[in-house]
Design a protein around this motif. Structure first.
Motif, PDB file in Angstrom:
ATOM      1  N   ALA A 195       3.893   4.423 -12.236  1.00 32.62           N
ATOM      2  CA  ALA A 195       3.973   4.134 -10.801  1.00 32.62           C
ATOM      3  C   ALA A 195       4.657   2.793 -10.545  1.00 32.62           C
ATOM      4  O   ALA A 195       5.462   2.657  -9.619  1.00 32.62           O
ATOM      5  CB  ALA A 195       2.580   4.147 -10.188  1.00 32.62           C
ATOM      6  N   GLN A 196       4.326   1.798 -11.357  1.00 41.12           N
ATOM      7  CA  GLN A 196       4.958   0.490 -11.199  1.00 41.12           C
ATOM      8  C   GLN A 196       6.473   0.591 -11.385  1.00 41.12           C
ATOM      9  O   GLN A 196       7.248  -0.011 -10.638  1.00 41.12           O
ATOM     10  CB  GLN A 196       4.362  -0.501 -12.203  1.00 41.12           C
ATOM     11  N   GLN A 197       6.890   1.355 -12.397  1.00 34.45           N
ATOM     12  CA  GLN A 197       8.320   1.551 -12.643  1.00 34.45           C
ATOM     13  C   GLN A 197       8.985   2.253 -11.465  1.00 34.45           C
ATOM     14  O   GLN A 197      10.088   1.884 -11.036  1.00 34.45           O
ATOM     15  CB  GLN A 197       8.521   2.352 -13.931  1.00 34.45           C
ATOM     16  N   ALA A 198       8.298   3.275 -10.923  1.00 33.14           N
ATOM     17  CA  ALA A 198       8.856   4.029  -9.797  1.00 33.14           C
ATOM     18  C   ALA A 198       8.995   3.142  -8.568  1.00 33.14           C
ATOM     19  O   ALA A 198       9.979   3.239  -7.822  1.00 33.14           O
ATOM     20  CB  ALA A 198       7.978   5.239  -9.495  1.00 33.14           C
ATOM     21  N   GLU A 199       8.013   2.264  -8.343  1.00 32.25           N
ATOM     22  CA  GLU A 199       8.062   1.359  -7.194  1.00 32.25           C
ATOM     23  C   GLU A 199       9.226   0.371  -7.319  1.00 32.25           C
ATOM     24  O   GLU A 199       9.911   0.066  -6.337  1.00 32.25           O
ATOM     25  CB  GLU A 199       6.739   0.617  -7.071  1.00 32.25           C
ATOM     26  N   GLN A 200       9.435  -0.118  -8.541  1.00 26.69           N
ATOM     27  CA  GLN A 200      10.553  -1.042  -8.772  1.00 26.69           C
ATOM     28  C   GLN A 200      11.894  -0.347  -8.541  1.00 26.69           C
ATOM     29  O   GLN A 200      12.809  -0.905  -7.930  1.00 26.69           O
ATOM     30  CB  GLN A 200      10.483  -1.601 -10.194  1.00 26.69           C
ATOM     31  N   GLN A 201      11.976   0.900  -9.003  1.00 27.85           N
ATOM     32  CA  GLN A 201      13.214   1.657  -8.823  1.00 27.85           C
ATOM     33  C   GLN A 201      13.454   1.996  -7.359  1.00 27.85           C
ATOM     34  O   GLN A 201      14.598   2.039  -6.894  1.00 27.85           O
ATOM     35  CB  GLN A 201      13.175   2.935  -9.663  1.00 27.85           C
ATOM     36  N   ALA A 202      12.378   2.238  -6.621  1.00 25.77           N
ATOM     37  CA  ALA A 202      12.517   2.592  -5.199  1.00 25.77           C
ATOM     38  C   ALA A 202      13.066   1.414  -4.405  1.00 25.77           C
ATOM     39  O   ALA A 202      13.809   1.595  -3.430  1.00 25.77           O
ATOM     40  CB  ALA A 202      11.177   3.046  -4.632  1.00 25.77           C
ATOM     41  N   GLY A 203      12.687   0.208  -4.810  1.00 19.85           N
ATOM     42  CA  GLY A 203      13.184  -0.982  -4.126  1.00 19.85           C
ATOM     43  C   GLY A 203      12.699  -1.119  -2.706  1.00 19.85           C
ATOM     44  O   GLY A 203      13.312  -1.818  -1.888  1.00 19.85           O
ATOM     45  N   ARG A 204      11.599  -0.465  -2.387  1.00 24.57           N
ATOM     46  CA  ARG A 204      11.062  -0.551  -1.028  1.00 24.57           C
ATOM     47  C   ARG A 204       9.566  -0.289  -1.067  1.00 24.57           C
ATOM     48  O   ARG A 204       9.030   0.185  -2.066  1.00 24.57           O
ATOM     49  CB  ARG A 204      11.744   0.468  -0.094  1.00 24.57           C
ATOM     50  N   GLN A 205       8.921  -0.549   0.027  1.00 22.01           N
ATOM     51  CA  GLN A 205       7.489  -0.310   0.131  1.00 22.01           C
ATOM     52  C   GLN A 205       7.238   1.189   0.230  1.00 22.01           C
ATOM     53  O   GLN A 205       7.807   1.861   1.101  1.00 22.01           O
ATOM     54  CB  GLN A 205       6.913  -1.016   1.372  1.00 22.01           C
ATOM     55  N   LEU A 206       6.427   1.724  -0.669  1.00 25.41           N
ATOM     56  CA  LEU A 206       6.117   3.152  -0.629  1.00 25.41           C
ATOM     57  C   LEU A 206       4.832   3.383   0.158  1.00 25.41           C
ATOM     58  O   LEU A 206       3.905   2.572   0.126  1.00 25.41           O
ATOM     59  CB  LEU A 206       5.990   3.709  -2.051  1.00 25.41           C
ATOM     60  N   ALA A 207       4.769   4.493   0.860  1.00 25.73           N
ATOM     61  CA  ALA A 207       3.688   4.754   1.818  1.00 25.73           C
ATOM     62  C   ALA A 207       2.398   5.184   1.144  1.00 25.73           C
ATOM     63  O   ALA A 207       2.398   5.823   0.081  1.00 25.73           O
ATOM     64  CB  ALA A 207       4.129   5.821   2.815  1.00 25.73           C
ATOM     65  N   VAL A 208       1.282   4.835   1.763  1.00 21.62           N
ATOM     66  CA  VAL A 208      -0.056   5.312   1.369  1.00 21.62           C
ATOM     67  C   VAL A 208      -0.621   6.205   2.475  1.00 21.62           C
ATOM     68  O   VAL A 208      -1.142   7.276   2.227  1.00 21.62           O
ATOM     69  CB  VAL A 208      -0.999   4.131   1.071  1.00 21.62           C
ATOM     70  N   ASN A 209      -0.528   5.737   3.723  1.00 16.50           N
ATOM     71  CA  ASN A 209      -0.921   6.508   4.911  1.00 16.50           C
ATOM     72  C   ASN A 209      -2.379   6.977   4.858  1.00 16.50           C
ATOM     73  O   ASN A 209      -2.689   8.168   4.896  1.00 16.50           O
ATOM     74  CB  ASN A 209       0.011   7.714   5.114  1.00 16.50           C
ATOM     75  N   ARG A 210      -3.281   6.011   4.794  1.00 16.77           N
ATOM     76  CA  ARG A 210      -4.710   6.330   4.721  1.00 16.77           C
ATOM     77  C   ARG A 210      -5.233   6.894   6.047  1.00 16.77           C
ATOM     78  O   ARG A 210      -5.853   7.958   6.070  1.00 16.77           O
ATOM     79  CB  ARG A 210      -5.485   5.070   4.331  1.00 16.77           C
ATOM     80  N   ASP A 211      -5.021   6.177   7.136  1.00 15.71           N
ATOM     81  CA  ASP A 211      -5.570   6.602   8.422  1.00 15.71           C
ATOM     82  C   ASP A 211      -5.013   7.961   8.852  1.00 15.71           C
ATOM     83  O   ASP A 211      -5.753   8.810   9.380  1.00 15.71           O
ATOM     84  CB  ASP A 211      -5.287   5.568   9.506  1.00 15.71           C
ATOM     85  N   GLN A 212      -3.720   8.163   8.625  1.00 20.44           N
ATOM     86  CA  GLN A 212      -3.112   9.441   9.024  1.00 20.44           C
ATOM     87  C   GLN A 212      -3.788  10.615   8.300  1.00 20.44           C
ATOM     88  O   GLN A 212      -4.067  11.651   8.913  1.00 20.44           O
ATOM     89  CB  GLN A 212      -1.608   9.445   8.709  1.00 20.44           C
ATOM     90  N   TYR A 213      -4.062  10.423   7.015  1.00 20.61           N
ATOM     91  CA  TYR A 213      -4.668  11.518   6.257  1.00 20.61           C
ATOM     92  C   TYR A 213      -6.116  11.751   6.701  1.00 20.61           C
ATOM     93  O   TYR A 213      -6.537  12.910   6.886  1.00 20.61           O
ATOM     94  CB  TYR A 213      -4.633  11.238   4.747  1.00 20.61           C
ATOM     95  N   LEU A 214      -6.871  10.682   6.869  1.00 18.80           N
ATOM     96  CA  LEU A 214      -8.272  10.849   7.250  1.00 18.80           C
ATOM     97  C   LEU A 214      -8.400  11.564   8.590  1.00 18.80           C
ATOM     98  O   LEU A 214      -9.272  12.422   8.770  1.00 18.80           O
ATOM     99  CB  LEU A 214      -8.980   9.497   7.284  1.00 18.80           C
ATOM    100  N   ARG A 215      -7.536  11.230   9.532  1.00 21.42           N
ATOM    101  CA  ARG A 215      -7.590  11.926  10.825  1.00 21.42           C
ATOM    102  C   ARG A 215      -7.236  13.403  10.669  1.00 21.42           C
ATOM    103  O   ARG A 215      -7.743  14.251  11.405  1.00 21.42           O
ATOM    104  CB  ARG A 215      -6.646  11.248  11.819  1.00 21.42           C
ATOM    105  N   LEU A 216      -6.377  13.701   9.697  1.00 24.76           N
ATOM    106  CA  LEU A 216      -5.952  15.080   9.468  1.00 24.76           C
ATOM    107  C   LEU A 216      -7.103  15.958   8.990  1.00 24.76           C
ATOM    108  O   LEU A 216      -7.174  17.140   9.331  1.00 24.76           O
ATOM    109  CB  LEU A 216      -4.815  15.090   8.433  1.00 24.76           C
ATOM    110  N   ILE A 217      -8.028  15.382   8.203  1.00 25.71           N
ATOM    111  CA  ILE A 217      -9.118  16.198   7.637  1.00 25.71           C
ATOM    112  C   ILE A 217     -10.408  16.096   8.441  1.00 25.71           C
ATOM    113  O   ILE A 217     -11.436  16.646   8.034  1.00 25.71           O
ATOM    114  CB  ILE A 217      -9.384  15.838   6.163  1.00 25.71           C
ATOM    115  N   ASP A 218     -10.378  15.411   9.568  1.00 33.94           N
ATOM    116  CA  ASP A 218     -11.571  15.330  10.417  1.00 33.94           C
ATOM    117  C   ASP A 218     -12.000  16.739  10.824  1.00 33.94           C
ATOM    118  O   ASP A 218     -11.202  17.513  11.359  1.00 33.94           O
ATOM    119  CB  ASP A 218     -11.262  14.493  11.664  1.00 33.94           C
TER     120      ASP A 218
END
Length: 480
Positions: free
Chosen positions: A239-262
């Protein structure tokens, strides 16, 4: 216990793995009808787990799955995505290119990145063709989850014709395949913009669930995806290697997912059958019957199974269709391959019924010789337009011991009228908002969660009970 939704399309043909015999299952309108093999869920999977009736979540997995499939190494191999109505924690891919997630695993994800990592892992099994290397699609339905884990090999061989339809054999992969799929999961999830480190974090949730004896459901994902001590570390590094290669902030989207499974159902759905004090209740179909004391059980949309703890006998409840008692009795005797079956008409608590006793003839799994493989006492009960079959199977030597228990179970079938049993509702995931200074434990307490469930809910939230929460932070509770 899986859900038990007796569907008219699932009949006594389930008793034998007959050539060309398939369970019939209608696909809800909210699922895309793609004219590609593998785009539709396998009827065997549907029979084992059932489909989740949640258009919002199904649309979500379709969208993310197709997005990830397009950027995968073999887009044409990735065919379809389905959420099944099971509380077990699992995700799996079949060799025809279809990916399945249970509502149980959806309830345990805490952000979109965790979901995306596991989705990428499963798509990795497809694009690396791990399943096709192991076994063909036609053999999946006969696989390893025979009566869950409740039957010994002895009864599995005695009752082979009945047991083969009970479980979907989930493909089990070796370390090399798992490592390859982990790499592909990291690659695919980061490629569509999600932080792949979350996949490693989810392994910890799975391990905590497995280790917690108080958890509601053990993670089948770990049995079909063998884990290793260094797997978490390896994925973190990838994952660390992938993040370095992406060169940008990768999404987690916690709140969006939690609202989806309410509102997502959590744990067993009592509307589709539940066991309490050695009695099986089915509120929607309005019947009940006793289980033999101490026997283990498993529920699925196509049948309910009971097994003697040492694996010496089994009773399977199956839907028998609506073609009449006599015709169904003849079909049952043929499906079980009974030698000189003896049938007698009777009445069980006001319901017309037929009892059938006979020896099952087949191939002995140990010797390979043809002969008597099991002795059965079965009951067919006519309840309105529906017929239910209680199929009791054991060895000829043990028949006198277990026949009375077969009899008591079937003859205990009766109408369910107790309002407290009829009105049971499933628990659901509810999303709540924390106040400043609360720990997870104090937030759970403030929302009426009993202390005995704190650790269970901590695992579901991917947190510790002592973790401090910030004002406005979303978290999960469960309730009606």
């Amino acid at each position: 216990m899986l859900s038990f939704a007796l569907r008219s399309g699932a009949t006594l043909a389930l008793l034998l793995p007959l050539s060309g015999a398939h369970l019939s299952a209608s696909r809800p309108a909210y699922l895309p009808a793609l004219p590609v093999q593998g785009a539709q869920p396998d009827p065997q999977v549907v029979a084992q787990f059932g489909l989740l009736d949640n258009a919002k979540l199904q649309s979500y997995i379709d969208e993310k799955g197709m997005q990830m499939g397009r950027i995968s190494d073999r887009p044409a191999d990735v065919k379809g995505f389905t959420i099944v109505d099971s509380p077990i924690i699992n995700a799996f891919a079949t060799p025809d290119g279809h990916v399945y997630f249970t509502r149980g695993i959806m309830a345990h994800f805490n952000n979109e990145a965790q979901f995306s990592g596991v989705l990428g892992h499963e798509i990795g099994h497809i694009t690396a063709r791990h399943g096709q290397k192991q076994q063909t699609r036609s053999t999946i339905a006969n696989g390893a989850l025979i009566l869950g884990s409740i039957l010994s090999k002895r009864v599995a061989s005695i009752a082979q014709p009945a047991s083969q339809v009970v479980g979907l054999g989930l493909l089990k992969y070796g370390r090399d395949d798992e490592n390859e799929s982990d790499k592909l999961g990291v690659k695919y999830s980061s490629k569509i913009g999600y932080d792949p480190a979350s996949m490693a974090d989810f392994f910890l949730t799975l391990q905590r669930t497995e280790q917690s004896s108080g958890a509601a459901t053990l993670p089948t994902f770990l049995s079909s995806h063998p884990n290793s001590a260094d797997r978490y570390t390896n994925v973190k590094k990838l994952a660390q290697q992938a993040e370095q290669q992406a060169g940008r902030q990768l999404a987690v989207n916690r709140d969006q997912y939690l609202r989806l499974i309410d509102g997502l159902p959590y744990g067993d759905n009592p509307r589709e059958g539940y066991v309490e004090s050695s009695v099986f209740y089915h509120p929607d179909l309005k019947f009940q019957f006793p289980l033999p004391q101490g026997w283990k059980s498993q529920n699925s949309p196509s049948q309910f199974q009971m097994a003697e703890p040492n694996g010496k006998a089994v009773i399977i409840l199956l839907p028998g269709g609506n073609k009449g008692l006599q015709e169904t009795a003849q079909a049952l005797a043929q499906q079980l391959n009974l030698q000189s079956p003896q049938a007698s008409q009777t009445t069980i608590n006001g319901f017309p019924a037929i009892a059938i006793q006979g020896d099952q003839v087949g191939q002995n799994q140990q010797t390979g010789q043809q002969g008597i493989t099991a002795r059965t006492l079965s009951y067919l009960i006519q309840d309105g337009q529906n017929i239910y079959a209680f199929v009791g199977l054991t060895s000829p030597a043990d028949f006198e011991t277990y026949a009375p228990q077969f009899q008591r179970t079937a003859q205990g079938y009766r109408r369910l009228t107790d309002a407290s049993k009829l009105n049971r509702q499933p628990e659901r995931i509810r999303i709540r908002t924390a106040k400043a200074g609360q720990t997870l434990a104090s937030a759970l307490a403030a929302n009426g969660v009993p202390s005995k469930r704190y650790e269970e809910l901590a695992i579901v939230n991917g947190m510790k009970t002592t973790d401090k929460m910030t004002a406005g932070m979303l978290f999960k509770v469960v309730g009606k």
